[in-house]
Write a protein that holds these residues in place. Structure first.
Motif, short mmCIF file in Angstrom:
data_model
loop_
_atom_site.label_atom_id
_atom_site.label_comp_id
_atom_site.label_asym_id
_atom_site.label_seq_id
_atom_site.Cartn_x
_atom_site.Cartn_y
_atom_site.Cartn_z
N ALA A 149 29.63 38.17 38.43
CA ALA A 149 29.16 37.57 39.67
C ALA A 149 29.31 36.05 39.64
O ALA A 149 29.72 35.43 40.64
N ARG A 150 29.01 35.46 38.50
CA ARG A 150 29.14 34.00 38.38
C ARG A 150 30.60 33.58 38.48
O ARG A 150 30.94 32.62 39.18
N ALA A 151 31.48 34.29 37.80
CA ALA A 151 32.90 33.94 37.82
C ALA A 151 33.50 34.13 39.21
O ALA A 151 34.32 33.31 39.66
N ALA A 163 32.75 25.52 34.64
CA ALA A 163 32.67 26.37 33.46
C ALA A 163 32.33 27.81 33.85
O ALA A 163 31.48 28.05 34.70
N MET A 164 33.04 28.75 33.20
CA MET A 164 32.79 30.17 33.42
C MET A 164 32.43 30.83 32.09
O MET A 164 32.87 30.37 31.03
N PRO A 165 31.67 31.91 32.14
CA PRO A 165 31.40 32.65 30.90
C PRO A 165 32.68 33.29 30.38
O PRO A 165 33.57 33.65 31.15
N GLN A 210 40.55 31.09 26.42
CA GLN A 210 39.33 31.88 26.52
C GLN A 210 39.30 32.57 27.88
O GLN A 210 39.71 32.00 28.88
N ALA A 211 38.80 33.81 27.90
CA ALA A 211 38.80 34.58 29.14
C ALA A 211 37.60 35.51 29.19
O ALA A 211 37.07 35.93 28.15
#
Length: 341
Positions: free
Chosen positions: A260-262, A269-271, A286-287
């Motif tokens: 949801a955040r992405a 910044a994304m998780p 990183q992904a």
């Protein structure tokens, strides 16, 4: 209860012909990491998680010569894990199975595939995951036949308290354009492979709709190899596999806070749940690839998600032994869900 998903790179390479751990100084499948080092690192990570159930993506090989269940149970015994019983579903031919390690004192889990079996002709809708789906991939009025290279693992689960729910473990993957004659041909193959991956997501979404419409508690766990901003095909196809599987508000939605955040932002910044070395660019990529998605019923049971990222999670960073183990064990990091069931 703690439930995890963890993609273990080259797990199959850590076992011998009798499904016993090869705890020696030979090289593992990971660059510059011995089998003994990877085994020790994995043991450290699994013990630190102390999960009641772990959906293992890229689990050890299964088939005529090997048993993923035996291999995982041998691994659990070696490190005295509570999650010491294993179950898997349909065998695939990639040496990367999908299996669940679980604590039999806390829950019971059994392979329980749904959907109709298919012949070589296939079927529309959401047939059994070891079958063939007929679907028009390119809107040419001709149906294509789609199969899973790694059929999702469908589990019926019941906790010791009597709460019953479903798990689906998934590993979707778009094949690389092997055999391409030139760049244009490589692009053509890559687009066709991505269409197949999206068709698999539609197939999985069909099964999700069935369960959630019946108010069956459901979680979908695993490595979807797709997400917002991940590659050049996003604009071409409009939606990622992740968005298809999550669904929409009017379409029996699932929820994962990291997804949801992405999806809610394009900058910043994304998780992330994985870290790969890009040799041409001499840097790490990183992904966000690994998810635990839950239905509305489970979302109401006080869920708390965590990515065990050694550089982003303060507790992982602060524990030097765990930090090093996470980097050594795999190119993916575990995702856990603590939930009141």
């Amino acid at each position: 209860m703690r439930i995890a998903t963890y993609n273990v790179e080259w797990f199959a390479g850590l076992f011998d012909d009798r499904d016993r751990l090869r705890d020696d100084d030979g090289w593992s499948g990971r660059w510059n990491v011995t089998r003994a080092q990877q085994i020790a690192a994995l043991g450290h990570v699994f013990r630190a998680m102390d999960a009641d159930a772990i959906m293992v993506i890229e689990a050890p090989d299964a088939g005529r010569k090997h048993s993923a269940v035996v291999a995982l149970e041998n691994f659990a015994a070696r490190f005295d894990l509570r999650a010491r019983a294993a179950v898997m579903g349909f065998v695939n031919d990639t040496q990367q199975e999908i299996a669940l390690l679980f604590d039999p004192d806390v829950m019971m889990a059994s392979h329980d595939p749904q959907g109709q079996e298919t012949s070589a002709k296939g079927a529309r809708g959401a047939p059994r995951f070891d079958g063939i789906l007929r679907i028009d991939l390119d809107i040419d009025a001709t149906e294509d036949k789609v199969v899973f290279s790694k059929p999702p693992l469908e589990l019926a689960v019941q906790t010791r308290s009597g709460f019953a729910f479903r798990m689906i473990g998934a590993h979707l993957k778009s094949k690389a354009p092997h055999g391409a004659r030139d760049d244009a041909h490589a692009m053509q193959i890559a687009i066709a492979n991505r269409r197949k991956q999206l068709a698999q997501a539609v197939w999985l979404r069909g099964r999700i709709d069935t369960h959630v419409s019946l108010q069956t508690p459901l979680m979908v766990l695993g490595d979807l190899n797709d997400g917002p901003g991940l590659d050049a095909f996003e604009d071409l196809f409009g939606r990622s596999s992740v968005e298809i599987i999550l669904g929409s508000e009017g379409d029996h939605p699932l929820y994962d806070p990291h997804a949801a955040r992405a999806l809610g932002q394009r900058l910043g910044a994304m998780p992330t749940t994985s870290r790969f070395w890009i040799s041409q660019e001499k840097r790490f990529l990183q992904a966000l690839l690994d998810y635990i998605m839950v239905c509305p019923t489970l979302r109401n049971k006080s869920p708390a998600w965590r990515i065990w990222h050694p550089l982003d999670d303060p507790a992982c960073w602060g524990d030097a032994g765990l930090r090093e183990a996470l980097v050594t064990a795999s190119d993916h990091f575990p995702v856990t869900l603590d939930i009141d069931v």
